[in-house]
Design an enzyme around this catalytic site. Structure first.
Site, PDB file in Angstrom:
ATOM      1  N   ASP A 106      21.500 -18.270  -5.128  1.00  0.00           N
ATOM      2  CA  ASP A 106      21.746 -19.251  -6.188  1.00  0.00           C
ATOM      3  C   ASP A 106      20.802 -20.450  -6.026  1.00  0.00           C
ATOM      4  OD1 ASP A 106      23.791 -17.637  -7.032  1.00  0.00           O
ATOM      5  OD2 ASP A 106      25.360 -18.790  -6.005  1.00  0.00           O
TER       6      ASP A 106
HETATM    7  N1  URA Z   1      26.938 -15.763  -2.586  1.00  0.00           N
HETATM    8  C1  URA Z   1      26.927 -16.845  -3.414  1.00  0.00           C
HETATM    9  O1  URA Z   1      27.955 -17.253  -3.925  1.00  0.00           O
HETATM   10  N2  URA Z   1      25.745 -17.435  -3.659  1.00  0.00           N
HETATM   11  C2  URA Z   1      24.567 -17.026  -3.103  1.00  0.00           C
HETATM   12  O2  URA Z   1      23.516 -17.631  -3.361  1.00  0.00           O
HETATM   13  C3  URA Z   1      24.606 -15.917  -2.245  1.00  0.00           C
HETATM   14  C4  URA Z   1      25.809 -15.307  -2.002  1.00  0.00           C
END
Ligand code: URA
Length: 228
Positions: A106
């Site tokens: 993310d």
């Molecule tokens: N899980 C999440 O919620 N975000 C990420 O970036 C990776 C795994």
């Protein structure tokens, strides 16, 4: 000299994250360009002298490249973005246009992002059957308790996908910090797992994928590695 010839769908599966069966959609969406023209069939022939592009990136038979990057916050896990800096913008490599991302993070998640032009390798490590551990350091808004360990081990039901998460290993590091090891990568998986306890994830950092670790890389730094 005889040129080597292959079918487009086979070529795509060997040079990208997409499979033979995905190629039909990619062709329909005009995302594959062969020698400057949109591909018209999954069965069309591709020779070593042809130039194939997928989503604007060349898929030629160059040497395999494997890169690990320590992604900073506020960087998009994409190869192109009109508004934000992408992980690819942080990489300076002559073949960078061939690279794709293996397992996105993310926007605000930091840590290990893998990039490669080797579609067979990225598919292999992304398969749930490969059971490669992805380890995350998590900082939470509320205290984490022993109950989480049991619940994460048993799995959490995700209604949207109609699946139960695979057994995950949680280690409590301190009142607000934990280390979570997953063998899969569902959309926002870590945040949704802690969301089960209404416990917001304040910071998330991916430390490792299998034996590949981000240790030793400063935020924004990357290095090439080999897989043998
Ligand atoms: N899980 C999440 O919620 N975000 C990420 O970036 C990776 C795994």
């Amino acid at each position: 000299m005889k040129s080597s010839t292959t079918r487009l769908d086979r070529f795509i599966s060997q040079h990208s994250i997409y499979s033979i069966s995905d190629t039909r959609l990619l062709v329909a969406q005009k995302r594959i360009i062969v020698d400057g023209e949109a591909a018209h069939s999954t069965h069309q022939k591709v020779t070593q002298f042809m130039h194939v592009e997928l989503d604007g990136h060349s898929l030629q038979d160059n040497k395999p490249i494997y890169i690990m990057l320590n992604k900073p916050q506020g960087i998009v896990s994409a190869t192109k973005d009109s508004k934000h800096t992408t992980v690819l913008d942080l990489i300076d490599h002559p073949q960078k246009d061939e690279l794709h991302i293996v397992g996105r993070l993310d926007f605000n998640t930091t840590g290990l992002v893998l990039l490669t032009n080797d579609g067979a390798w990225s598919r292999q490590i992304s398969l749930p059957e490969t059971k490669l551990a992805k380890v995350y350091e998590v900082t939470l808004s509320k205290p984490v308790t022993e109950e989480y360990i049991t619940v994460f081990k048993e799995g959490i039901y995700f209604g949207y996908e109609n699946i139960t998460t695979k057994p995950a290993h949680l280690e409590i590091v301190s009142e607000y910090q934990a280390r979570l090891s997953l063998v899969e990568g569902k959309y926002h998986q870590v945040k949704r797992m802690f969301g089960f306890f209404q416990n917001e994830v304040l910071a998330l950092h991916r430390v490792s994928v299998g034996h590949l670790s981000v240790a030793g890389l400063e935020s924004g730094q990357y290095r090439e590695f080999s897989i043998d």
